[in-house]
Write an enzyme that holds these catalytic residues in place. Structure first.
Site, PDB file in Angstrom:
ATOM      1  N   GLY A 147      84.251  66.222 -30.362  1.00  0.00           N
ATOM      2  CA  GLY A 147      84.333  65.565 -29.057  1.00  0.00           C
ATOM      3  C   GLY A 147      85.749  65.463 -28.537  1.00  0.00           C
ATOM      4  O   GLY A 147      86.696  65.365 -29.308  1.00  0.00           O
TER       5      GLY A 147
ATOM      6  N   GLY B 173      85.924  72.063 -30.103  1.00  0.00           N
ATOM      7  CA  GLY B 173      85.244  71.654 -31.327  1.00  0.00           C
ATOM      8  C   GLY B 173      84.688  70.262 -31.168  1.00  0.00           C
ATOM      9  O   GLY B 173      83.886  70.009 -30.281  1.00  0.00           O
TER      10      GLY B 173
ATOM     11  N   HIS C  71      84.734  72.964 -20.376  1.00  0.00           N
ATOM     12  CA  HIS C  71      83.459  73.310 -21.009  1.00  0.00           C
ATOM     13  C   HIS C  71      82.703  72.048 -21.417  1.00  0.00           C
ATOM     14  O   HIS C  71      81.491  71.936 -21.188  1.00  0.00           O
ATOM     15  CB  HIS C  71      83.716  74.215 -22.217  1.00  0.00           C
ATOM     16  CG  HIS C  71      82.478  74.745 -22.851  1.00  0.00           C
ATOM     17  ND1 HIS C  71      82.021  74.302 -24.072  1.00  0.00           N
ATOM     18  CD2 HIS C  71      81.586  75.696 -22.441  1.00  0.00           C
ATOM     19  CE1 HIS C  71      80.918  74.961 -24.384  1.00  0.00           C
ATOM     20  NE2 HIS C  71      80.634  75.809 -23.413  1.00  0.00           N
ATOM     21  N   ASP C  72      83.405  71.088 -22.004  1.00  0.00           N
ATOM     22  CA  ASP C  72      82.772  69.816 -22.378  1.00  0.00           C
ATOM     23  C   ASP C  72      82.180  69.134 -21.144  1.00  0.00           C
ATOM     24  O   ASP C  72      81.053  68.628 -21.182  1.00  0.00           O
ATOM     25  CB  ASP C  72      83.778  68.873 -23.038  1.00  0.00           C
ATOM     26  CG  ASP C  72      84.166  69.288 -24.447  1.00  0.00           C
ATOM     27  OD1 ASP C  72      83.612  70.276 -24.973  1.00  0.00           O
ATOM     28  OD2 ASP C  72      85.039  68.615 -25.035  1.00  0.00           O
TER      29      ASP C  72
ATOM     30  N   TYR D 206      90.130  69.146 -27.469  1.00  0.00           N
ATOM     31  CA  TYR D 206      88.800  69.330 -26.879  1.00  0.00           C
ATOM     32  C   TYR D 206      87.981  70.467 -27.468  1.00  0.00           C
ATOM     33  O   TYR D 206      86.769  70.506 -27.270  1.00  0.00           O
ATOM     34  CB  TYR D 206      88.916  69.525 -25.358  1.00  0.00           C
ATOM     35  CG  TYR D 206      89.237  68.231 -24.664  1.00  0.00           C
ATOM     36  CD1 TYR D 206      88.225  67.389 -24.227  1.00  0.00           C
ATOM     37  CD2 TYR D 206      90.555  67.818 -24.495  1.00  0.00           C
ATOM     38  CE1 TYR D 206      88.513  66.177 -23.621  1.00  0.00           C
ATOM     39  CE2 TYR D 206      90.857  66.607 -23.896  1.00  0.00           C
ATOM     40  CZ  TYR D 206      89.827  65.794 -23.461  1.00  0.00           C
ATOM     41  OH  TYR D 206      90.119  64.587 -22.878  1.00  0.00           O
TER      42      TYR D 206
ATOM     43  N   ASP E 156      79.163  78.470 -20.610  1.00  0.00           N
ATOM     44  CA  ASP E 156      79.691  79.270 -21.714  1.00  0.00           C
ATOM     45  C   ASP E 156      80.469  80.484 -21.211  1.00  0.00           C
ATOM     46  O   ASP E 156      81.529  80.820 -21.753  1.00  0.00           O
ATOM     47  CB  ASP E 156      78.555  79.706 -22.641  1.00  0.00           C
ATOM     48  CG  ASP E 156      77.938  78.545 -23.413  1.00  0.00           C
ATOM     49  OD1 ASP E 156      78.479  77.420 -23.355  1.00  0.00           O
ATOM     50  OD2 ASP E 156      76.913  78.757 -24.082  1.00  0.00           O
TER      51      ASP E 156
END
Length: 118
Positions: free
Chosen positions: A31, A29, A47-48, A27, A92
């Site tokens: 997709g 970097g 985070h994604d 995960y 973030d």
């Protein structure tokens, strides 16, 4: 935005270059897909998902500017951010703090994505 996220990572994990987090696990970097390989990879999965939620609010997380402060390894998002700025800053900030608390396993950097992330 991604530049600010890079700087947040440097704030909480100054001992490791930010790019070490750009190609880690399933995960961090590119997709995400499959099962996270460890706690650090789970930070990236969260985070994604956070960026996806911000996108559904009409925000552009990769490009949204926001204000924040870094002081002695502690991050705070500024109160004057726009709705999107606040959402992305929080995504973030949570991820950068999560990175600081997770173990970095060198073997999970630049893994065989096709084989390990199904």
């Amino acid at each position: 935005n991604l530049y600010q996220f890079k700087n947040m990572i440097h704030c909480t994990v100054p001992s490791r270059p930010w790019w070490h987090f750009a190609d880690y696990g399933c995960y961090c970097g590119r997709g995400g897909k499959g099962t996270p390989v460890d706690d650090l990879d789970r930070c990236c999965q969260v985070h994604d998902n956070c960026y996806e939620k911000a996108g559904k609010m009409g925000c552009w997380p990769y490009f949204t500017l926001y204000k924040y402060k870094c002081s002695q390894g502690k991050l705070t998002c500024s109160g004057g951010n726009s709705k999107c700025g606040a959402a992305v800053c929080n995504c973030d900030l949570v991820a950068a703090n999560c990175f600081a608390g997770a173990r970095y396993i060198d073997a999970n950097y630049n893994i065989n994505f096709k084989k390990r992330c199904q």
